[in-house]
Structures are given as structure tokens and as C-alpha cells.
Design an enzyme around this catalytic site. Structure first.
Site, PDB file in Angstrom:
ATOM      1  N   ASP A 222       0.860  -1.186   0.000  1.00 16.22           N
ATOM      2  CA  ASP A 222       0.000   0.000   0.000  1.00 16.22           C
ATOM      3  C   ASP A 222       0.897   1.237   0.000  1.00 16.22           C
ATOM      4  O   ASP A 222       1.706   1.426   0.917  1.00 16.22           O
ATOM      5  CB  ASP A 222      -0.920   0.006   1.226  1.00 16.22           C
ATOM      6  CG  ASP A 222      -1.995   1.071   1.112  1.00 16.22           C
ATOM      7  OD1 ASP A 222      -1.668   2.255   1.251  1.00 16.22           O
ATOM      8  OD2 ASP A 222      -3.156   0.714   0.877  1.00 16.22           O
TER       9      ASP A 222
ATOM     10  N   GLU B 180      -4.441   2.427  -4.466  1.00 16.55           N
ATOM     11  CA  GLU B 180      -2.987   2.338  -4.347  1.00 16.55           C
ATOM     12  C   GLU B 180      -2.554   1.005  -3.735  1.00 16.55           C
ATOM     13  O   GLU B 180      -1.430   0.877  -3.237  1.00 16.55           O
ATOM     14  CB  GLU B 180      -2.461   3.508  -3.486  1.00 16.55           C
ATOM     15  CG  GLU B 180      -2.879   3.479  -2.016  1.00 16.55           C
ATOM     16  CD  GLU B 180      -4.210   4.175  -1.760  1.00 16.55           C
ATOM     17  OE1 GLU B 180      -4.405   4.668  -0.640  1.00 16.55           O
ATOM     18  OE2 GLU B 180      -5.056   4.216  -2.682  1.00 16.55           O
TER      19      GLU B 180
END
Length: 557
Positions: A434, A477
């Protein structure tokens, strides 16, 4: 250096290199050197200085070596001659072994340069041809009266192409994406038939879903359409997950079939203008059969004239692809026995042409004498079939990062779990990534820079993967990687390499370096896992711990 080339030939770095080779040849052999490559408008001549036009023409006109002129052809591996080297010796002599080897080395270097230039030219031509083909296919689909749909069976969502919505007169925003809404547009008299046909395919009782029915348009009128599709994704238990297909407007064909019954002359005038083959086919009670009418479009569709087909109906069967021939004959037999509409997509092989896809549609009717008569239509759907194949490829890739999309990554993860369950002694690891402070990047520099960051991280991931590993973008993301034949230690080293590469290679925007960081959660994929979601959940927990612990960290669970 005297360099001559056509005004149409590109002068660039390669021409300068060729001139440089000619200078080296002249110095090494103490002679006047000439290099000729290309033909026609692309011909290029490089020559040592001091040669008159007459002398240059005389040298180039020499076809074989002599004591004063050495002729060395530049022959490609495939046999094509790409050029010729000429050495005009100041003193007639034979080249010794060392000079002969040197000339051969020079020739090999020049030939390599010419072959690379030829390959680049071929690639440019192929790219231009492909782009033109793609534009033609897009235009063909836009005007073909065919729309594409994609149904997520688990969620109940169904997505339509713009051409599908336009087929019914709707703009893109005027149609929802729920399957329940789609059934409200089906004519009430056709609804049960449509539902039953879809369910039969979902239950794997049919190879594909094919049905003719009516759909309500935006103006309240109904159109006859031919819908066909197929389940393209099932889970490990055979439960259908995704179905794709097309809807084609066949209203014109229906109307045309009615007009055929009124007058054959009118039908001829109309059907000869349609880009396809309209036909009337009759099977007698004794089993003999033949075409009683064929439009002029048969020549374009199957390479046979209307007269040929009406004289010998088996001529059509003969050009059907061998792999499709049984389905072709069986489908006609089934339509005869059950008086159900004939629908079939099949390939045809016509001499001198590439294999083409045809779509056949016909409605049977039993006559009083026991014969069965069909009124139908055949059209070329090669372009649509190619696009459907491309859509299948597009459906597995995340457009922005060019990594596997979530659905495709989950399929790869499931395949890895199956491999472990077959060989429990082997190992695998799942890593979830992430990007830290991604929202801040979007807020401060904008979404274009955010997209650049995602692509940059995806490139770093891709560079570290082995052939047996898989990576995908799960959303936003968040990324995931499955490492085959890897324990937690190897996964930890992999994660550290990613963080290290990320720290060394910032993205640059408007002259400013933007450094990225990533948090990583790691877990093992075990043969005892009931499903991939269990292992993914462990990685997610580890990722949460990494985030909570200060970001840019690696945790395992």
C-alpha cells in the site's frame, strides 16, 4: 566523403555510420571504397572522395572481382542482397588472408546495421497496417447494429457498450447496470423463453446462450434482436461468475422475411443491396434439400454465386471449416425436427481468402406437403469475433499499471493454491503493498502525478518478479504479489528490495523529486487454506500493522 542518396531516403545516424565505414575501408586497404545499399528511391551510395561521377558509375557497374576492383556482396541470412562493397585498389593485387578476413569483418558489421534498419522499417510498416486495421474494425462495429454486454453474475451487475445502448436509442447515462432492470425491457411474450434459455446455459446444459427476442426501445417501440453469449468464468465448483455476449438488431431481417413471402422480385431488389446473404432453403419430406433463393451477397460471404448454391446446396457445406461442419449439419437437422430458429456462427474456408467467420440466422416453417422451409440471412462477423477475442485479453489487465487486474490476480492466486494443495511440501507467499501518503500526493500534486506514482511503483514491482511470480493491482494504491516457491524470509527480502528501489528512484514532477514509500504485509499461502481469501486476509492484517506502526514498514502474519 562523397555520399549520394535518393531525396526520398531518410538521412540520419545510419547514413553517417555507413559513410564512416567507407572511410575506414579506404584507410585500411589504402584504396578508394564505395558502398551501395538499397534500391529505387531508398538507394544510398557512399564513396571515397576524389572519384568522378564517371569513375563511380564504372565501379558500381562492376559485377565481379578483378585484380584492380574487389566486389563484395552483402547477403542477408534470408537470401536477400542488401548492398555491395567495392574496393578500387591503387595497385592491382590479390588480397591476402588477413585482408580477406578484415573485409569479411567489415562486411559483417555493415550487414548487421543494414539488417537492423530493414527490420525497423518493417516494424513501422506493420504498426501502421495494424493501426489502420483497428480503425476499420472500430468503424465496422460502430455501424454493424451490434452491441456488447458483460454480466457479473455474482453481483447482478451488467454493463453495456455504447453501441448496445444506441441500438435501442439510449444515451450512455440512460440505462442502469442491474440485471433486474434489463428484464423489464424484454417483450412480455418473450420473457419466459429468454430466462429459460439463459438458465439452461448457466446450468451448463448448452454450449452457449443464443436467443431471438424483442426489446423495448427508448421510444416505446420493440426491436427484434439476436442475443448470444457465453459464460467465460466459473469458480472451482462450476458456479458461473461472468458472462459476455452480443446483441444484434435483426429487425430488418424479420421484416425482410415477411416481404419474401409476398414477392420474390421485390426480395431480389432489396436483398442484393444488403451486405450479407439472404436465402430461402427448403428440405423436402424425402430428405432432399436445396436453396430456392439466394441473394447476390453470397459471392462476398462464401465465394459462391447464387446460381452455384441453387444448383448444389452441398457447395456451402463443402467450404464450412472441418471443425464446424458437424455443428453446421446438426444444427440444421435440429431446426428441422423441432422447428426452432436456426442460429449458428461458423467458419468458412474459401480458396484464395483467409478463414472468415459467418453468422447464420433462419426461421423454419413446415409446409402442408411435409417439407420445411427456412428464410434466413448470413453475414460476415469476422471483425466482431476478433474484437471479442481482444476484449477477453483486455478484461484481465489493469489499464493504468498494465498489471493483472483484481479478478485476474485472484484467478492466479487460486491457481497457486491449487498447486500447493497438489504438492503440500512446496511453499508460496503473499505480499500486499500500500503506497504511503498516496492521498497527500493526489491532493498536493494532482491525480496525474498520482497516476504517475502508481505506474512507477508497478514498473518497480514488475522488474523484480520472476516468471513464476504474479502481481496485480487490487484497487486504488493497493497491490498484491504472490511469490511461488518462497517462504517468509524470501518474501521479506523481496519486500526490502522493493522498498530500496522505491527509495532510490523518486518520480520527478516540474523539476521536483517526489520520494515514495510503501507499507508491506506478508503471509504464507498454505495448502491447508480453505480459500485464497483466508491467506489474503492474513496479509491484509499484516499490512494494517505496518501502517499502524508508522508506515514504510514490513510486517508478516
Amino acid at each position: 566523403m562523397q555520399s549520394l542518396c535518393s531525396g526520398n531516403a531518410p538521412n540520419g545516424a545510419n547514413d553517417e555510420r555507413l559513410d564512416g565505414f567507407v572511410r575506414l575501408l579506404g584507410r585500411y586497404f589504402d584504396s578508394a571504397a564505395v558502398l551501395v545499399c538499397g534500391v529505387g528511391s531508398a538507394r544510398h551510395v557512399s564513396a571515397s572522395p576524389g572519384l568522378s561521377d564517371a569513375r563511380l558509375a564504372e565501379i558500381i557497374g562492376t559485377h565481379s572481382s578483378s585484380p584492380s576492383i574487389v566486389v563484395w556482396p552483402l547477403q542477408a541470412q534470408v537470401g536477400a542482397r542488401l548492398g555491395t562493397i567495392y574496393l578500387c585498389l591503387h595497385q592491382p593485387r590479390a588480397l591476402d588472408a588477413e585482408q580477406h578476413q578484415a573485409l569479411q569483418d567489415f562486411a559483417r558489421l555493415i550487414l548487421d546495421l543494414l539488417e537492423r534498419e530493414a527490420d525497423a522499417a518493417r516494424q513501422r510498416h506493420e504498426i501502421a497496417t495494424l493501426q489502420g486495421s483497428e480503425r476499420r474494425m472500430a468503424l465496422a462495429i460502430a455501424g454493424s447494429g451490434t452491441g456488447i454486454w458483460d454480466r457479473d453474475i455474482s453481483s447482478g451487475d451488467i454493463h453495456y457498450s455504447s453501441s448496445w445502448k444506441a441500438l435501442l436509442g439510449y444515451a450512455d447515462h440512460e440505462i442502469g447496470n442491474r440485471i433486474e432492470e434489463s428484464y423489464t425491457r424484454v417483450h412480455p411474450a418473450d420473457l419466459d423463453y429468454v430466462r429459460a434459455t439463459i438458465q439452461a446455459h448457466l446450468d451448463q446444459r448448452t454450449e452457449a446462450y443464443e436467443v431471438e427476442h424483442r426489446l423495448r426501445c427508448r421510444d416505446g417501440q420493440y426491436k427484434w434482436v439476436c442475443s448470444r453469449g457465453k459464460v467465460v468464468e466459473r469458480d472451482q465448483h462450476g458456479k458461473p461468475l461472468r458472462m459476455m455476449g452480443t446483441t444484434t438488431d435483426i429487425t430488418a431481417m424479420r421484416r425482410l422475411s415477411d416481404q419474401v413471402q409476398q414477392t420474390a422480385a421485390l426480395m431480389t431488389d432489396l436483398t442484393n443491396e444488403i451486405p450479407g446473404m439472404v436465402f430461402q432453403f427448403r428440405r423436402q419430406a424425402d430428405g432432399t434439400s436445396g436453396f430456392t433463393y439466394v441473394s447476390a451477397g453470397s459471392q462476398a460471404i462464401c465465394g459462391l454465386s447464387a446460381t452455384q448454391l441453387m444448383q448444389d446446396a452441398q457447395a456451402l457445406t463443402a467450404i464450412v471449416h472441418p471443425d464446424d461442419r458437424m455443428a453446421f449439419t446438426d444444427s440444421l437437422q435440429l431446426s428441422t425436427e423441432q422447428l426452432t430458429p436456426w442460429h449458428l456462427e461458423f467458419r468458412v474456408q474459401v480458396s484464395g481468402r483467409e478463414i472468415a467467420w459467418c453468422q447464420g440466422e433462419a426461421c423454419p416453417r413446415r409446409e402442408q406437403d411435409g417439407s420445411v422451409i427456412w428464410h434466413g440471412f448470413m453475414t460476415d462477423v469476422t471483425g466482431r469475433k476478433q474484437i471479442e477475442a481482444e476484449l477477453q485479453a483486455f478484461a484481465t489487465t489493469d489499464f493504468l499499471t498494465q498489471l493483472a487486474n483484481r479478478r485476474h490476480f485472484m484467478q492466479q492466486l487460486e491457481a497457486e493454491l491449487v498447486r500447493l494443495q497438489r504438492s503440500p511440501k512446496q511453499s508460496a507467499a503473499i505480499l500486499m503493498f500500500d503506497l504511503d501518503y498516496f492521498k497527500t500526493i493526489n491532493d498536493r500534486w494532482g491525480h496525474d502525478v498520482g497516476d504517475q506514482a502508481l505506474r512507477h511503483f508497478a514498473a518497480i514491482l514488475r522488474a523484480q518478479l520472476r516468471k513464476t511470480d504474479s502481481a496485480g493491482r487490487l484497487g486504488g494504491e493497493e497491490f498484491a504479489v504472490v511469490l511461488s516457491e518462497a517462504d517468509l524470509d524470501k518474501a521479506m527480502h523481496f519486500a526490502k528490495r522493493i522498498q530500496s528501489e522505491l527509495a532510490k528512484t523518486p518520480i520527478v514532477h516540474a523539476g521536483e523529486s517526489i520520494f515514495l514509500a510503501v507499507s508491506v504485509g506478508i503471509s504464507s499461502l498454505n495448502a491447508s487454506d480453505a480459500n485464497v481469501e483466508a491467506a489474503l486476509s492474513r496479509s491484509d492484517i499484516a499490512l494494517y500493522c505496518a501502517k499502524r506502526g508508522g508506515r514504510n514498514r514490513i510486517e508478516h502474519h
